[in-house]
Design an enzyme around this catalytic site. Structure first.
Site, PDB file in Angstrom:
ATOM      1  N   HIS A   1      54.505  80.300 -22.155  1.00  0.00           N
ATOM      2  CA  HIS A   1      53.216  79.834 -22.679  1.00  0.00           C
ATOM      3  C   HIS A   1      52.104  80.520 -21.903  1.00  0.00           C
ATOM      4  CE1 HIS A   1      50.671  76.140 -24.137  1.00  0.00           C
ATOM      5  NE2 HIS A   1      49.908  77.206 -23.980  1.00  0.00           N
TER       6      HIS A   1
ATOM      7  N   HIS B   1      48.498  82.873 -22.803  1.00  0.00           N
ATOM      8  CA  HIS B   1      47.571  83.532 -23.735  1.00  0.00           C
ATOM      9  C   HIS B   1      47.058  84.790 -23.055  1.00  0.00           C
ATOM     10  CE1 HIS B   1      47.228  79.879 -26.302  1.00  0.00           C
ATOM     11  NE2 HIS B   1      47.514  79.281 -25.157  1.00  0.00           N
TER      12      HIS B   1
ATOM     13  N   HIS C   1      50.933  74.661 -30.592  1.00  0.00           N
ATOM     14  CA  HIS C   1      50.343  73.750 -29.614  1.00  0.00           C
ATOM     15  C   HIS C   1      50.219  72.380 -30.286  1.00  0.00           C
ATOM     16  CE1 HIS C   1      49.217  77.382 -27.517  1.00  0.00           C
ATOM     17  NE2 HIS C   1      48.463  76.762 -26.634  1.00  0.00           N
TER      18      HIS C   1
ATOM     19  N   GLU D   1      48.556  68.171 -26.724  1.00  0.00           N
ATOM     20  CA  GLU D   1      47.874  68.558 -25.473  1.00  0.00           C
ATOM     21  C   GLU D   1      46.772  67.521 -25.242  1.00  0.00           C
ATOM     22  OE1 GLU D   1      45.719  72.281 -25.696  1.00  0.00           O
ATOM     23  OE2 GLU D   1      45.368  72.364 -23.527  1.00  0.00           O
TER      24      GLU D   1
ATOM     25  N   ASP E   1      49.548  79.228 -19.113  1.00  0.00           N
ATOM     26  CA  ASP E   1      48.536  79.048 -20.163  1.00  0.00           C
ATOM     27  C   ASP E   1      47.444  80.124 -20.095  1.00  0.00           C
ATOM     28  OD1 ASP E   1      47.599  77.822 -22.455  1.00  0.00           O
ATOM     29  OD2 ASP E   1      46.795  76.037 -21.474  1.00  0.00           O
ATOM     30  N   ASP E   2      46.411  79.894 -19.291  1.00  0.00           N
ATOM     31  CA  ASP E   2      45.286  80.835 -19.147  1.00  0.00           C
ATOM     32  C   ASP E   2      44.997  81.007 -17.656  1.00  0.00           C
ATOM     33  OD1 ASP E   2      44.401  81.003 -22.092  1.00  0.00           O
ATOM     34  OD2 ASP E   2      44.478  78.854 -21.727  1.00  0.00           O
TER      35      ASP E   2
END
Ligand code: ADE
Ligand code: ZN
Length: 333
Positions: free
Chosen positions: A14, A16, A194, A197, A275-276
């Protein structure tokens, strides 16, 4: 424990790619492309990265992506991430990209996919890191816009492994994207989404029942529905959990309150991901370290989470077996 986590072989599911844009690269690309930024210093960027919820992050994240203009920019972004992954002993990564974030401001699909794909190939050859690309539809935009993105991807079908669903979750239920997901599956894409969340457990059910997803990204709100937890356990539907992201976006206020250990103990196939990372304070090692410290995870917990990631990946059985024996060997050392 720090060295042990850092040296452990890892799989990331996961991530991005737009979320790996470090402030230094944002400034460099803005300069290269003659663009103005709303920040003058790294310090100003860091000050802006205090988020109150998912939307407050997304506003800044989409603004950051504006500096990505050329194929070389996308190459450099992907190459930097895969180098970082290699340094952190990530052996395989399944990577999201958001084509609509770029096509919506006049950058062609081809520019994006060529830059990402060339870096992906170079990383396989030069770093020994394998990866797969998952194209996400932006759920704050319409299902018709998602369909247009799917159409634009068609010439590059063999370069893209799966489709996903990301961006603002509240009031954007998975059902809206049922048709486009089914068309994508007919074209052979593997679906993920997603869900759960910030949104309710109901959205996790919808993603499973209506979008046919093979993994849920985040999914931490599943805990609110015991029947859903049971279903996830029985069917071993993986959750790609992102602990530092959840803290930064106030899904949980403190790592000690995070439910990943509870889900793990219930038998859910949970994994740890970043994630980020450029926005949330860390890549895979930092996520593992913060989660281990906050929840006092044992080596056995770390082994199970790492094994889950291999099992939950879209690698072939042979590659999975190789990674599993490397993991087993590492933990038995
Ligand atoms: N896009 C990038 N990061 C995201 C997240 N955590 N949730 C939804 N969409 C995203
Ligand atoms: Zn995400």
């Amino acid at each position: 424990m720090k060295k042990f986590i850092e040296n452990c072989p890892k799989v990331e599911l996961h991530l991005h790619i737009e979320g790996t844009l470090e402030p230094e690269m944002m400034f460099a690309l803005a300069q290269r492309n003659h663009l103005a930024l709303p920040y003058k210093t790294i310090r100003e960027v860091e000050d802006a990265y205090h988020f109150t919820n998912l939307q407050s992050f997304l506003d800044i994240y989409y603004q950051g992506a504006n500096v990505l203009q050329t194929e070389q920019d996308f190459y450099d972004l992907m190459w930097a991430y895969l180098n970082k992954a290699s340094e952190q002993n990530v052996r395989h990564a399944e990577i999201f990209f958001d084509p609509q974030t770029h096509t919506g401001r006049g950058i062609s699909f081809e520019t994006v996919i060529n830059g990402l794909s060339h870096a992906k190939q170079d990383a396989q050859h030069k770093l020994g890191v394998s990866s797969a690309l998952i194209m996400c539809f932006l759920r704050h935009l319409s299902p018709e816009a998602a369909q247009k993105a799917l159409d634009e991807a068609r010439p590059f079908r063999e370069l893209i492994f799966g489709v996903g669903l990301d961006s603002s979750e509240m009031d954007r239920p998975p059902v809206l994207f049922k048709d486009v997901f089914h068309r994508a599956m007919d074209e052979g894409y593997i679906p993920v989404a997603h869900a759960g969340e910030e949104g309710p457990a109901e959205y996790v059910w919808e993603a499973i029942d209506l979008l046919d997803v093979k993994r849920i990204d985040h999914g931490v709100r599943s805990i609110d529905d015991p029947n859903l937890v049971d279903f996830l356990v029985k069917n071993q539907i993986p959750l790609t959990v992102c602990p530092l992201s959840n803290i930064k976006l106030h899904v949980f206020e403190d790592m000690a309150e995070h439910n990943i250990k509870q889900l793990l103990d219930l038998g859910v196939c949970v994994t740890i991901n970043s994630d980020d990372p450029a926005y949330f304070g860390g890549y895979m090692n930092e996520n593992f370290l913060a989660t281990q410290a906050g929840l006092n995870l044992s080596k056995e917990d770390l082994y199970k989470i790492s094994l889950n990631a291999i099992q939950a990946s879209f690698l072939g059985e042979q590659e999975k077996a190789q990674l599993k024996s490397a993991l087993e060997e590492y933990f038995n050392e």
